[in-house]
Design an enzyme around this catalytic site. Structure first.
Site, PDB file in Angstrom:
ATOM      1  CE1 TYR A   1      15.145  -0.938  31.782  1.00 48.38           C
ATOM      2  CE2 TYR A   1      17.544  -0.908  31.619  1.00 48.38           C
ATOM      3  CZ  TYR A   1      16.304  -0.470  31.188  1.00 48.38           C
ATOM      4  OH  TYR A   1      16.229   0.441  30.163  1.00 48.38           O
TER       5      TYR A   1
ATOM      6  CB  CYS B   1      18.512   8.201  24.090  1.00 51.08           C
ATOM      7  SG  CYS B   1      17.798   9.352  22.905  1.00 51.08           S
TER       8      CYS B   1
ATOM      9  CG  ASN C   1      23.040  -0.169  27.018  1.00 49.78           C
ATOM     10  OD1 ASN C   1      23.783  -0.604  27.882  1.00 49.78           O
ATOM     11  ND2 ASN C   1      22.309   0.922  27.207  1.00 49.78           N
TER      12      ASN C   1
ATOM     13  CB  SER D   1      13.917   3.700  32.458  1.00 48.72           C
ATOM     14  OG  SER D   1      14.067   4.627  33.511  1.00 48.72           O
TER      15      SER D   1
HETATM   16  P1  NAI Z   1      12.048   7.369  32.223  1.00 54.47           P
HETATM   17  O1  NAI Z   1      12.154   6.554  33.464  1.00 54.47           O
HETATM   18  O2  NAI Z   1      12.406   8.804  32.285  1.00 54.47           O
HETATM   19  O3  NAI Z   1      10.573   7.237  31.620  1.00 54.47           O
HETATM   20  C1  NAI Z   1       9.794   6.076  31.746  1.00 54.47           C
HETATM   21  C2  NAI Z   1       8.361   6.502  31.987  1.00 54.47           C
HETATM   22  O4  NAI Z   1       7.563   5.316  32.146  1.00 54.47           O
HETATM   23  C3  NAI Z   1       8.191   7.341  33.260  1.00 54.47           C
HETATM   24  O5  NAI Z   1       7.599   8.587  32.954  1.00 54.47           O
HETATM   25  C4  NAI Z   1       7.310   6.500  34.144  1.00 54.47           C
HETATM   26  O6  NAI Z   1       6.371   7.258  34.911  1.00 54.47           O
HETATM   27  C5  NAI Z   1       6.595   5.593  33.139  1.00 54.47           C
HETATM   28  N1  NAI Z   1       6.153   4.370  33.790  1.00 54.47           N
HETATM   29  C6  NAI Z   1       6.827   3.592  34.667  1.00 54.47           C
HETATM   30  N2  NAI Z   1       6.059   2.583  35.112  1.00 54.47           N
HETATM   31  C7  NAI Z   1       4.860   2.726  34.490  1.00 54.47           C
HETATM   32  C8  NAI Z   1       3.647   2.000  34.543  1.00 54.47           C
HETATM   33  N3  NAI Z   1       3.497   0.904  35.336  1.00 54.47           N
HETATM   34  N4  NAI Z   1       2.613   2.414  33.782  1.00 54.47           N
HETATM   35  C9  NAI Z   1       2.749   3.507  32.982  1.00 54.47           C
HETATM   36  N5  NAI Z   1       3.862   4.246  32.889  1.00 54.47           N
HETATM   37  C10 NAI Z   1       4.913   3.853  33.644  1.00 54.47           C
HETATM   38  O7  NAI Z   1      12.939   6.614  31.110  1.00 54.47           O
HETATM   39  P2  NAI Z   1      13.503   7.192  29.744  1.00 54.47           P
HETATM   40  O8  NAI Z   1      14.925   7.512  29.913  1.00 54.47           O
HETATM   41  O9  NAI Z   1      12.584   8.212  29.201  1.00 54.47           O
HETATM   42  O10 NAI Z   1      13.437   5.881  28.839  1.00 54.47           O
HETATM   43  C11 NAI Z   1      12.282   5.572  28.085  1.00 54.47           C
HETATM   44  C12 NAI Z   1      12.359   4.103  27.668  1.00 54.47           C
HETATM   45  O11 NAI Z   1      13.557   3.879  26.936  1.00 54.47           O
HETATM   46  C13 NAI Z   1      12.386   3.138  28.848  1.00 54.47           C
HETATM   47  O12 NAI Z   1      11.609   1.992  28.504  1.00 54.47           O
HETATM   48  C14 NAI Z   1      13.842   2.764  28.977  1.00 54.47           C
HETATM   49  O13 NAI Z   1      13.988   1.456  29.511  1.00 54.47           O
HETATM   50  C15 NAI Z   1      14.301   2.829  27.538  1.00 54.47           C
HETATM   51  N6  NAI Z   1      15.722   3.157  27.427  1.00 54.47           N
HETATM   52  C16 NAI Z   1      16.158   4.428  27.675  1.00 54.47           C
HETATM   53  C17 NAI Z   1      17.491   4.741  27.546  1.00 54.47           C
HETATM   54  C18 NAI Z   1      17.996   6.142  27.725  1.00 54.47           C
HETATM   55  O14 NAI Z   1      19.179   6.372  27.485  1.00 54.47           O
HETATM   56  N7  NAI Z   1      17.152   7.105  28.101  1.00 54.47           N
HETATM   57  C19 NAI Z   1      18.485   3.697  27.227  1.00 54.47           C
HETATM   58  C20 NAI Z   1      17.917   2.393  26.997  1.00 54.47           C
HETATM   59  C21 NAI Z   1      16.576   2.150  27.096  1.00 54.47           C
HETATM   60  C1  15L Z   2      19.245   2.463  30.038  1.00 54.25           C
HETATM   61  O1  15L Z   2      18.675   1.421  29.685  1.00 54.25           O
HETATM   62  C2  15L Z   2      18.596   3.409  30.970  1.00 54.25           C
HETATM   63  O2  15L Z   2      17.199   3.461  30.765  1.00 54.25           O
HETATM   64  C3  15L Z   2      19.160   4.810  30.903  1.00 54.25           C
HETATM   65  O3  15L Z   2      18.738   5.508  32.058  1.00 54.25           O
HETATM   66  C4  15L Z   2      20.669   4.845  30.777  1.00 54.25           C
HETATM   67  O4  15L Z   2      21.237   4.494  31.989  1.00 54.25           O
HETATM   68  C5  15L Z   2      21.143   3.919  29.655  1.00 54.25           C
HETATM   69  O5  15L Z   2      20.527   2.652  29.680  1.00 54.25           O
HETATM   70  C6  15L Z   2      22.655   3.710  29.650  1.00 54.25           C
HETATM   71  O6  15L Z   2      23.087   2.571  29.664  1.00 54.25           O
HETATM   72  O7  15L Z   2      23.383   4.701  29.564  1.00 54.25           O
END
Ligand code: NAI
Ligand code: 15L
Length: 265
Positions: free
Chosen positions: A134, A164, A110, A73
């Site tokens: 990424y 988020c 984003n 992520s």
């Molecule tokens: P996070 O890093 O907390 O959660 C991602 C989860 O995916 C982790 O629990 C990790 O163990 C799991 N994971 C990683 N590699 C894996 C694999 N090979 N097989 C199975 N599971 C695996 O990220 P978060 O913040 O919860 O984001 C969730 C999704 O939303 C991600 O795809 C991220 O790119 C996307 N996203 C999140 C944003 C945010 O503001 N939180 C912003 C933009 C996108």
């Molecule tokens: C993302 O894509 C990441 O997963 C999250 O950890 C934040 O950094 C977010 O974008 C952001 O741009 O604030």
């Protein structure tokens, strides 16, 4: 629906949605490579690597919808991004194709457009400008999903999530923030709308200072309720006035534009 699969369920958004989406499906199938804790009566827990095609094939079987949050992520080594975000996504779409095309919400980012400046207001027709490997992996994900839609009718919401989290913590997030409740509301629309298609949707709350235009997706009926603006005074008090020349305040992707290419060796 009967069963909603949430991948990445041990992560930040996964944990937030685990408790908020209980009314969307009779059963939540929660998956991650990391530990998922103890299953509640309405939950099924499956620990697996998205890069494992056989495991993902079984994971998707019997699911009516997929909230795909799993993967790397942030900026990272290409080998990790390759397994989780590229191979993992291919495995997911092949499993969905084999199991009746359950509707998918793909957590894009984003960072597909991170090199646009914050004084540029864009819509989904703007070419991508990823700010790292990424971001490139999310562009790949969006293209893969689009191809499965054109070829097979697989419906996906491509949600370019801004930031988020519980609340915005810097000036950039006054534009990019999406509240957990607004993401929950978006999931409800995506998984119950009569017709979805394969739209790109900006994952942001109803922020006064937003950069992104979601008017093309009005047909979904998603009405985000929150607005980051209410946190401006708190952020000003904590951080002072933002430096207008700092990447965090110049680029939509913020500090991600400064990340190096992380090498395996
Ligand atoms: P996070 O890093 O907390 O959660 C991602 C989860 O995916 C982790 O629990 C990790 O163990 C799991 N994971 C990683 N590699 C894996 C694999 N090979 N097989 C199975 N599971 C695996 O990220 P978060 O913040 O919860 O984001 C969730 C999704 O939303 C991600 O795809 C991220 O790119 C996307 N996203 C999140 C944003 C945010 O503001 N939180 C912003 C933009 C996108
Ligand atoms: C993302 O894509 C990441 O997963 C999250 O950890 C934040 O950094 C977010 O974008 C952001 O741009 O604030």
């Amino acid at each position: 629906m009967k069963r909603l699969l949430i991948t990445g369920a041990a992560g930040a958004l996964g944990r937030a949605m685990r408790t908020r989406l209980t009314s969307l499906a009779e059963t939540l199938r929660l998956s991650d490579i990391s530990d998922l804790g103890t299953a509640a009566p309405h939950e099924e827990l499956v620990q697996c690597d998205l890069g494992d095609a056989d495991a993902v094939y079984k994971l998707v079987e019997g699911c009516d919808g997929i909230l795909h949050l799993g993967g790397i992520s942030v900026e990272d080594k290409f080998s990790k991004i390759l397994n989780a975000n590229l191979l993992g996504l291919y495995n997911l779409y092949e499993a969905a194709r084999a199991h009746g095309h359950p509707r998918i919400l793909f957590a894009s980012s984003n960072h597909t457009v991170g090199f646009y400046r914050q004084d540029q207001h864009i819509d989904v027709n703007a070419p991508t400008r990823p700010d790292g490997l990424y971001g490139v992996s999310k562009c790949f994900g969006e293209s893969l999903a689009r191809m499965y839609f054109e070829k097979f009718g697989q419906e996906t919401a491509l949600v370019r999530i801004g930031s988020c989290m519980e609340k915005p913590t810097n000036h950039r997030m006054l534009s990019s923030w999406m509240s957990y409740n607004d993401f929950k509301l978006l999931n409800e629309r995506v998984f119950t709308a009569p017709m979805l298609g394969c739209p790109i949707i900006w994952g942001i709350s109803n922020n006064d200072s937003r950069w992104w235009d979601n008017s093309h997706a009005r047909y979904l009926g998603w009405k985000p309720q929150d607005n980051a603006e209410i946190y401006r005074a708190e952020i000003d008090a904590a951080l002072g006035k933002p430096d207008p020349t700092a990447p965090l305040h110049v680029y939509q992707g913020g500090n991600f534009v400064k990340d190096p290419i992380f090498r395996d060796e």
